[in-house]
Design an enzyme around this catalytic site. Structure first.
Site, PDB file in Angstrom:
ATOM      1  N   PRO A   2       0.819  -1.212   0.000  1.00 50.77           N
ATOM      2  CA  PRO A   2       0.000   0.000   0.000  1.00 50.77           C
ATOM      3  C   PRO A   2       0.853   1.263   0.000  1.00 50.77           C
ATOM      4  O   PRO A   2       1.928   1.307   0.601  1.00 50.77           O
ATOM      5  CB  PRO A   2      -0.793  -0.114   1.306  1.00 50.77           C
ATOM      6  CG  PRO A   2      -0.735  -1.546   1.678  1.00 50.77           C
ATOM      7  CD  PRO A   2       0.573  -2.054   1.171  1.00 50.77           C
ATOM      8  N   LYS A  52       4.728   4.150   5.720  1.00 48.98           N
ATOM      9  CA  LYS A  52       4.016   2.887   5.618  1.00 48.98           C
ATOM     10  C   LYS A  52       3.948   2.154   6.958  1.00 48.98           C
ATOM     11  O   LYS A  52       3.609   0.976   7.009  1.00 48.98           O
ATOM     12  CB  LYS A  52       4.651   2.020   4.531  1.00 48.98           C
ATOM     13  CG  LYS A  52       4.587   2.710   3.163  1.00 48.98           C
ATOM     14  CD  LYS A  52       5.070   1.845   2.033  1.00 48.98           C
ATOM     15  CE  LYS A  52       4.953   2.593   0.713  1.00 48.98           C
ATOM     16  NZ  LYS A  52       5.318   1.760  -0.456  1.00 48.98           N
ATOM     17  N   ASN A 163       5.110   3.121  -5.686  1.00 43.18           N
ATOM     18  CA  ASN A 163       5.339   3.013  -7.119  1.00 43.18           C
ATOM     19  C   ASN A 163       4.450   3.949  -7.936  1.00 43.18           C
ATOM     20  O   ASN A 163       4.872   4.487  -8.961  1.00 43.18           O
ATOM     21  CB  ASN A 163       5.114   1.568  -7.570  1.00 43.18           C
ATOM     22  CG  ASN A 163       5.931   1.214  -8.779  1.00 43.18           C
ATOM     23  OD1 ASN A 163       6.931   1.854  -9.074  1.00 43.18           O
ATOM     24  ND2 ASN A 163       5.501   0.203  -9.514  1.00 43.18           N
ATOM     25  N   ARG A 259      10.383  -3.583  -9.247  1.00 44.27           N
ATOM     26  CA  ARG A 259       9.156  -2.823  -9.482  1.00 44.27           C
ATOM     27  C   ARG A 259       9.074  -2.462 -10.959  1.00 44.27           C
ATOM     28  O   ARG A 259      10.079  -2.480 -11.673  1.00 44.27           O
ATOM     29  CB  ARG A 259       9.140  -1.530  -8.658  1.00 44.27           C
ATOM     30  CG  ARG A 259       9.234  -1.729  -7.169  1.00 44.27           C
ATOM     31  CD  ARG A 259       7.934  -2.276  -6.599  1.00 44.27           C
ATOM     32  NE  ARG A 259       7.963  -2.294  -5.147  1.00 44.27           N
ATOM     33  CZ  ARG A 259       7.553  -1.286  -4.387  1.00 44.27           C
ATOM     34  NH1 ARG A 259       7.100  -0.177  -4.936  1.00 44.27           N
ATOM     35  NH2 ARG A 259       7.591  -1.397  -3.081  1.00 44.27           N
TER      36      ARG A 259
END
Length: 272
Positions: A2, A52, A163, A259
């Protein structure tokens, strides 16, 4: 994993549901049972997010009164009306009406203030928080030889940026993702930071990531809305081979550090 706005929304939801209330804390799965027992029947004081990381403060009269959660790649936390436990629930917090169920987190631990201080010292400023200082992040950016696309994902630089936000803020400022951090000017960094503050705080309010300007919305362009479980309208994220909303050049994608990086090779030529 997330993005940071999701963790702030969870902190807000936990605070709204439980702050000031005596709660039942259990570990249906059993892997957090001992710590859950220390919190069971105590008052949940508050919840906050930093990047996060989610920290829930309990008034349990013990040094280790902070519940530290990091969802990682597969973790889920849902704050919903209380129903019977389903699946592998590591932690449940409930007042009998609402339940916060945690599944598959990277981190779920009970810690004290000093231990949280050690964790917090490794986290960069969070654009959503009022106490964030962009120049603390800038000091790391200006010294880095890494690509700015990599720097933006470093949680020691800008906490909570994931991202989607990194791809979108680089596009919005026309920055070539391959530009070394040390080539980014202070003014460009501050402009990107201010944009992250605006975008990420908007994400907390809406629960979506919307990054397009009014002239590039589906309504303005007469195009179909984006269909993606992340929600929101974006310029480049997950739009590989589709035409750029600004110049019609196909959006590119490359695997980078585990990623996917998305960018427009025509719009994003800026290297300062």
């Amino acid at each position: 994993m997330p993005e940071g706005h999701v963790i702030h929304r969870l902190a807000n939801a936990i605070g709204l549901a439980f702050a000031g209330s005596r709660v039942e804390v259990t570990s249906p799965q059993g892997r957090f049972a001992e710590s859950a027992a220390m919190l069971d029947g105590t008052v949940l004081a508050s919840a906050q997010a930093w990047g996060k990381h989610l920290v829930v403060d309990f008034d349990n009269h013990r040094p280790d009164h902070l519940l530290h959660i990091h969802l990682g790649l597969i973790g889920k936390l849902a704050v919903e009306p209380t129903v019977p436990v389903v699946g592998q629930v590591r932690l449940r917090i409930t007042d009998g009406v609402t339940a916060a169920d945690l599944r598959g987190p990277q981190t779920c631990e009970l810690i004290n203030d000093d231990e949280w201080g050690t964790v917090a010292a490794t986290i960069g400023p969070d654009p959503i928080r009022d106490d964030a200082d962009p120049d603390v992040a800038w000091d790391k950016v200006r010294r880095s030889s890494r690509r700015i696309s990599d720097v933006l994902l470093d949680q020691r630089v800008a906490a909570g940026v994931g991202n989607i936000y990194r791809a979108e803020v680089l596009f919005r400022h026309r920055v070539d993702p391959a530009t070394p951090g040390k080539q980014i000017s202070h003014s460009t960094w501050l402009a990107m930071w201010d944009d992250l503050v605006m975008l990420m705080r908007a994400g907390v309010e809406s629960g979506r990531i919307d990054t397009v300007q009014p002239e590039h919305t589906p309504e303005a362009m007469g195009r179909p809305p984006r269909v993606d479980h992340h929600g929101g309208e974006v310029y480049v994220y997950r739009r590989e081979d589709q035409p750029c909303l600004v110049c019609n050049t196909p959006v590119r994608m490359v695997a980078q550090g585990g990623r996917h990086l998305f960018w427009c090779p025509r719009c994003q030529r800026r290297r300062h």
